[in-house]
Design an enzyme around this catalytic site. Structure first.
Site, mmCIF file in Angstrom:
data_model
loop_
_atom_site.group_PDB
_atom_site.id
_atom_site.type_symbol
_atom_site.label_atom_id
_atom_site.label_comp_id
_atom_site.label_asym_id
_atom_site.label_seq_id
_atom_site.Cartn_x
_atom_site.Cartn_y
_atom_site.Cartn_z
ATOM 1 N N TYR A 13 -3.335 4.316 2.390
ATOM 2 C CA TYR A 13 -3.305 4.895 3.740
ATOM 3 C C TYR A 13 -4.387 5.960 3.911
ATOM 4 C CZ TYR A 13 -1.474 6.718 8.091
ATOM 5 O OH TYR A 13 -1.341 7.115 9.396
ATOM 6 N N GLY A 24 -2.756 4.855 -3.636
ATOM 7 C CA GLY A 24 -3.059 3.649 -4.401
ATOM 8 C C GLY A 24 -2.164 3.348 -5.586
ATOM 9 N N HIS A 84 0.851 -1.203 0.000
ATOM 10 C CA HIS A 84 0.000 0.000 0.000
ATOM 11 C C HIS A 84 0.876 1.239 0.000
ATOM 12 C CE1 HIS A 84 0.257 2.003 3.956
ATOM 13 N NE2 HIS A 84 0.624 0.830 4.391
ATOM 14 N N CYS A 85 0.284 2.336 -0.419
ATOM 15 C CA CYS A 85 0.967 3.629 -0.423
ATOM 16 C C CYS A 85 0.029 4.663 0.185
ATOM 17 C CB CYS A 85 1.405 4.000 -1.838
ATOM 18 S SG CYS A 85 0.035 4.064 -3.009
ATOM 19 N N GLN A 86 0.096 5.902 -0.286
ATOM 20 C CA GLN A 86 -0.758 6.952 0.253
ATOM 21 C C GLN A 86 -2.116 6.987 -0.453
ATOM 22 O OE1 GLN A 86 0.217 8.939 2.883
ATOM 23 N NE2 GLN A 86 -1.796 9.874 2.943
#
Length: 119
Positions: free
Chosen positions: A110, A85, A81-83
């Site tokens: 996130y 997508g 995962h990132c901030q």
């Protein structure tokens, strides 16, 4: 949009795994500065530009650098995962190319996690 290879996991599916699954490896591919502002409990930070090199490492080197056991290629619960997508999808595709058959992207990222968790 990334290639159709990317498998996704929903907030509800991830929430069910976090803290309950011994097999989950949740990889946060954001920068260290982003992670320092908050993270999903239990996640391991491997920035997106390091994913390919990290998952190509020998298991001993991976454990020494990241503090967790390198997952086998058939790991049932490998989630990136990132901030927002996009980088998570890139990392998931990278892992798939390296042979990780069950790698998935938490597309809500996130941002959604914080909204749902009330943070």
């Amino acid at each position: 949009m990334a290639s159709s290879v990317t498998k996704e996991i929903s907030y509800e599916e991830l929430k069910a795994l976090v803290g309950k699954s011994q097999n989950l490896l949740l990889v946060d591919v954001r920068t260290k500065d982003e992670v320092d502002k908050g993270r999903i409990s239990g996640s391991v930070n491997i920035p997106v530009d390091s994913v390919e090199a990290a998952f190509a490492m020998e298991p001993e080197a991976f454990k020494a650098k990241y503090g967790v056991t390198k997952p086998p290629l058939d790991a049932p619960e490998l989630v990136f995962h990132c901030q927002m997508g996009k980088r998570g999808g890139t990392a998931t595709n990278t892992a798939c190319k390296l042979g990780y058959v069950n790698a998935r992207n938490y597309a809500g990222a996130y941002k959604e996690w914080c909204e749902k968790e009330g943070k």
